[in-house]
Scaffold this motif. Structure first.
Motif, PDB file in Angstrom:
ATOM      1  N   TYR A 142       0.815  -1.220   0.000  1.00 61.24           N
ATOM      2  CA  TYR A 142       0.000   0.000   0.000  1.00 61.24           C
ATOM      3  C   TYR A 142       0.850   1.273   0.000  1.00 61.24           C
ATOM      4  O   TYR A 142       0.512   2.232  -0.715  1.00 61.24           O
ATOM      5  CB  TYR A 142      -0.950  -0.012   1.198  1.00 61.24           C
ATOM      6  N   LEU A 145       1.689   2.363  -3.540  1.00 60.45           N
ATOM      7  CA  LEU A 145       0.576   2.970  -4.264  1.00 60.45           C
ATOM      8  C   LEU A 145       0.281   4.369  -3.738  1.00 60.45           C
ATOM      9  O   LEU A 145      -0.082   5.263  -4.510  1.00 60.45           O
ATOM     10  CB  LEU A 145      -0.671   2.091  -4.131  1.00 60.45           C
ATOM     11  N   ASN A 153      -7.879   5.105  -6.930  1.00 60.74           N
ATOM     12  CA  ASN A 153      -8.371   4.281  -8.028  1.00 60.74           C
ATOM     13  C   ASN A 153      -9.360   3.240  -7.516  1.00 60.74           C
ATOM     14  O   ASN A 153      -9.230   2.711  -6.412  1.00 60.74           O
ATOM     15  CB  ASN A 153      -7.201   3.596  -8.734  1.00 60.74           C
ATOM     16  N   VAL A 156      -7.968  -0.069  -6.178  1.00 60.42           N
ATOM     17  CA  VAL A 156      -7.368  -0.009  -4.845  1.00 60.42           C
ATOM     18  C   VAL A 156      -8.459  -0.061  -3.781  1.00 60.42           C
ATOM     19  O   VAL A 156      -8.345  -0.777  -2.775  1.00 60.42           O
ATOM     20  CB  VAL A 156      -6.508   1.259  -4.688  1.00 60.42           C
ATOM     21  N   GLN A 335      -5.036  -2.533 -13.406  1.00 55.16           N
ATOM     22  CA  GLN A 335      -5.863  -2.627 -12.201  1.00 55.16           C
ATOM     23  C   GLN A 335      -5.809  -4.028 -11.598  1.00 55.16           C
ATOM     24  O   GLN A 335      -5.793  -4.188 -10.376  1.00 55.16           O
ATOM     25  CB  GLN A 335      -7.304  -2.241 -12.529  1.00 55.16           C
ATOM     26  N   ASP A 337      -3.213  -5.996 -11.777  1.00 48.36           N
ATOM     27  CA  ASP A 337      -1.902  -6.083 -11.122  1.00 48.36           C
ATOM     28  C   ASP A 337      -1.928  -5.412  -9.751  1.00 48.36           C
ATOM     29  O   ASP A 337      -1.324  -5.905  -8.787  1.00 48.36           O
ATOM     30  CB  ASP A 337      -0.828  -5.423 -11.998  1.00 48.36           C
ATOM     31  N   VAL A 338      -2.619  -4.281  -9.655  1.00 52.63           N
ATOM     32  CA  VAL A 338      -2.704  -3.571  -8.379  1.00 52.63           C
ATOM     33  C   VAL A 338      -3.463  -4.410  -7.352  1.00 52.63           C
ATOM     34  O   VAL A 338      -3.044  -4.537  -6.188  1.00 52.63           O
ATOM     35  CB  VAL A 338      -3.388  -2.196  -8.582  1.00 52.63           C
ATOM     36  N   ALA A 397       2.709  -4.754  -7.792  1.00 46.22           N
ATOM     37  CA  ALA A 397       1.972  -3.537  -7.435  1.00 46.22           C
ATOM     38  C   ALA A 397       2.633  -2.302  -8.026  1.00 46.22           C
ATOM     39  O   ALA A 397       1.952  -1.398  -8.527  1.00 46.22           O
ATOM     40  CB  ALA A 397       1.871  -3.414  -5.916  1.00 46.22           C
ATOM     41  N   GLN A 398       3.949  -2.248  -7.984  1.00 42.86           N
ATOM     42  CA  GLN A 398       4.666  -1.104  -8.550  1.00 42.86           C
ATOM     43  C   GLN A 398       4.477  -1.036 -10.055  1.00 42.86           C
ATOM     44  O   GLN A 398       4.277   0.046 -10.622  1.00 42.86           O
ATOM     45  CB  GLN A 398       6.149  -1.200  -8.203  1.00 42.86           C
ATOM     46  N   GLY A 400       1.883  -2.269 -11.790  1.00 44.59           N
ATOM     47  CA  GLY A 400       0.503  -1.876 -12.050  1.00 44.59           C
ATOM     48  C   GLY A 400       0.265  -0.405 -11.780  1.00 44.59           C
ATOM     49  O   GLY A 400      -0.423   0.278 -12.555  1.00 44.59           O
ATOM     50  N   ALA A 401       0.830   0.108 -10.676  1.00 42.01           N
ATOM     51  CA  ALA A 401       0.650   1.522 -10.338  1.00 42.01           C
ATOM     52  C   ALA A 401       1.291   2.422 -11.390  1.00 42.01           C
ATOM     53  O   ALA A 401       0.731   3.463 -11.750  1.00 42.01           O
ATOM     54  CB  ALA A 401       1.245   1.808  -8.958  1.00 42.01           C
TER      55      ALA A 401
END
Length: 720
Positions: A142, A145, A153, A156, A335, A337-338, A397-398, A400-401
């Motif tokens: 988190y 992000l 988003n 998230v 999204q 991936d996040v 996450a990185q 995807g963000a």
């Protein structure tokens, strides 16, 4: 005097000063060094913790201080997740969060039980507990992000909401299994747990906002407010533990409860994020790293096999949940991936489950050794699983963000250029209301415009008293400090002029100001002469959006904004731009917006609301002769926003001349804003300094086309 010879440098370090200094240097340099080889900061801190821990170089011991700060960091992550979540979007997508939460719980449970029984050869009870470890996850990605600015988003929000559901269910299974193994699973157990959880939830969700609003109204000291927030986080965490569930659930609910009281643009929010990201969260990550023992990779084949199965099952099941959610709701790959990155990391709840399971003794074997519910191989395998899943989660996450940021920039890059001329002028006269005026300016402005605020003080040009100039600089310096607390840059302006109105209007022209905020002293009533002077002076000689602000309580304690709109307001040239300001107030404070206006006007606002998740209500109100009816609907924690018009404006109503008397008599105990929309330029042409003709023309054309208006204003609001 302490000599060098008296210092103890034996390993692990025992000197508290040396321990703390070592951790600070790790927090400082580990991310910098590992970022060069594209390793995320979170993973860098976990690896650093493994290297310096008792299983590595043995520089530091995972003692009570590390555990304490690590616990604070974990609770901080969950609290920030609840605090930063978009409540309107959260409510709008709550069904999607429930679906994802059930998917990310049930899929790991099913695959975990099957793999535990048929691949690892464990018993049913052990396999169920093992599966519950796969079902839970920690929002360890988190902070990534949050730093990249994508926490608003939809993906998230859904992932964070699903986290609470799956972690709660997983931890309830843990409690049930422990009760079963100890023979305490009775009807009294279920009744006691149900009642305690209900009391806990009601206390936090309904009690914390009341207590928070009461405190913030009576305490403006920054330090006291921050300490209060920390106290509420840990009180929520303690109440959760007292109810029989994990503290992380309490921290998250505390964040949700205080969400509307701590706006994203407030100085308090800036301090909360700064302290957490600088100290507490890194401590938690280093503490997780200290649990990792790299020697297990080379010494125990069974542990490696168990760890490989656990990691594969946990990762595949979490990916399946994210993939099904993506396909169900037509999300993008970024999204997905996040969502996967947020839900794949195993840490806090997993550690709680493994430690509890390891300490449950089922009996003894022939050699007299204890038979544990979760054995040594699962304990060591869990630690390796935590390392691998956290690494995967951080990278995914990185990635995807990064894609989400690019997508958002592509959608609104052109608009960003068109609105780059935003300049908000705040004349400063009284020291008592400076912070509130700056806070309002930060609340209504574009988030990306860090240097769009200007503070002005008019010094009489015919005065030879130097103390007035020094006093002006002192006021402006206080304004700069208030803006800096919200991570914004404020431009200080001193104007020497014998006429205040001339000074302000000249500054507006010279600095191409788009908006002006005029503050009333807290003890000052708005008079006919004051409003008349402004109308004849500043408002008639400038064409900017003007806000006259009366503050009676802090912005963050406002529950609703009642916006009263005159008939034909949509025909004013500045309609979309004042709507943007009001919209930003709702989005940045989390307060509900209640629009009173004619049906024709409300239709345009509803077109914009369809494209954004904002809590709003629309009430038909056409006859301004009945303006005082509004006072019956206005509550103690509500604020009033009245959309005005110049006397030559198409939306002007004669009742506007009576507003000073109404406000002083019926609304003086509430915050209120008189908002004058932008007007045409001096030569009669459209105002082009702010917004640009390429954006302004379709806005003006949009009043004849509802759908076109919604689309165009939607583009304008997207980046805001």
């Amino acid at each position: 005097m302490v000599l060098v010879a008296d210092l103890n440098f034996s390993l692990p370090f025992s000197n508290p000063v040396l321990i703390f200094a070592s951790i600070l240097f790790i927090i400082l340099f580990a991310p910098i060094l590992l970022n060069r080889i594209k390793i995320p900061q979170l993973i860098g801190l976990i690896i650093a913790g493994a290297i310096i821990g008792q299983n590595g170089m043995n520089l530091l011991e995972r003692d009570s201080s590390v555990i304490l700060f690590g616990t604070v960091g974990l609770l901080y992550i969950m609290f920030l997740a609840g605090l930063e979540i978009d409540m309107a979007d959260f409510k709008k997508n709550k069904n999607k969060s429930i679906v994802f939460g059930l998917l990310t719980f049930s899929i790991p449970m099913i695959l975990g039980i099957i793999s535990g029984i048929y691949i690892l050869g464990f018993g049913v009870l052990t396999s169920v507990l093992l599966a519950s470890m796969f079902a839970s996850h920690t929002l360890i990605a988190y902070p990534i992000l949050s730093k990249m600015g994508v926490v608003k988003n939809k993906a998230v929000n859904i992932a964070v909401g699903g986290t609470v559901i799956t972690d709660t269910l997983a931890l309830l299974i843990l409690a049930v299994i422990v009760a079963m193994s100890s023979g305490e699973l009775t009807n009294d157990f279920w009744i006691r747990m149900g009642i305690s959880i209900l009391i806990f939830a009601l206390t936090v969700i309904f009690g914390f906002p009341i207590l928070g609003r009461w405190f913030f109204k009576r305490n403006e000291d920054n330090i006291s407010q921050y300490i209060f927030v920390l106290a509420m986080v840990f009180l929520g965490a303690f109440l959760a533990e007292a109810a029989g569930i994990e503290a992380i659930i309490g921290a998250f609910l505390a964040g949700l409860a205080l969400n509307k009281l701590i706006p994203l643009t407030s100085p308090l929010m800036n301090r909360i994020e700064f302290v957490g990201n600088a100290l507490f969260i890194p401590f938690f990550l280093i503490g997780v790293g200290m649990l990792i023992d790299f020697r297990v990779f080379f010494s125990d084949i069974e542990t490696i096999f168990v760890a490989a199965i656990m990691t594969l099952v946990a990762t595949i099941s979490k990916f399946l949940a994210a993939w099904i959610t993506q396909k169900t709701y037509k999300f993008s790959a970024a999204q997905r991936d996040v969502i996967f990155g947020l839900s794949n990391a195993q840490a806090a709840a997993t550690l709680a489950a493994i430690l509890v399971g390891y300490n449950v003794i089922l009996g003894v074997n022939e050699a007299g050794e204890p038979i544990r519910l979760l054995g040594e191989s699962i304990l060591n395998g869990t630690i390796l699983m935590i390392l691998v899943t956290c690494t995967i989660a951080s990278f995914v996450a990185q990635r995807g963000a990064s894609k989400l940021v690019l997508e958002e920039n592509e959608e609104s890059g052109e608009v960003e250029k068109e609105i780059s001329g935003e300049r908000i002028l705040i004349p400063i006269n009284y020291p008592d209301n400076i912070e509130e005026l700056i806070h309002l300016g930060v609340t209504i402005k574009a988030k990306s415009a860090k240097n769009s605020l200007l503070a002005l003080n008019i010094v009489p040009s015919d005065s030879e008293d130097e103390t007035k100039e020094k006093y002006a600089k002192k006021l402006l310096n206080k304004a700069s400090i208030s803006a800096a607390a919200t991570d914004n840059i404020l431009t200080e302006l001193i104007r020497y002029d014998s006429n205040v109105v001339n000074g302000i209007t000249n500054v507006i022209k010279e600095n191409k100001v788009s908006d002006i905020i005029l503050g009333l002293h807290k003890k000052q009533e708005i008079s006919d002469s004051f409003l008349g002077e402004l109308t004849e002076g500043i408002l008639r000689r400038s064409n900017v959006t003007a806000l006259i602000y009366h503050s009676n309580q802090p912005l963050n304690t406002i529950n609703r904004y009642i916006i009263v709109i005159p008939r034909n307001a949509e025909k004013e040239m500045g309609f979309a731009f004042w709507l943007l300001r009001v919209w930003n107030i709702g989005r940045n404070t989390g307060a509900k917006l209640v629009f009173y206006g004619s049906n024709d006007t409300l239709k345009y606002i509803q077109q914009v609301q369809l494209k954004f998740s904002l809590e709003a209500e629309f009430i038909d109100f056409e006859d301004w002769a009945d303006f005082l009816i509004i006072s019956r609907d206005l509550k103690a924690d509500d604020a009033l926003v009245v959309i005005m018009s110049r006397t030559n404006g198409v939306s002007f109503d004669p009742t506007m001349d009576k507003l000073p008397k109404y406000l002083n008599k019926y609304f003086n105990k509430n915050n209120y804003i008189l908002l004058y929309p932008m007007q045409f330029d001096f030569d009669g042409k459209g105002y082009t300094k702010y917004g640009g003709t390429s954006l302004l023309n379709p806005l003006l054309e949009g009043v004849n086309n509802l759908e076109n208006f919604g689309e165009t204003v939607g583009r304008l609001f997207k980046k805001k």
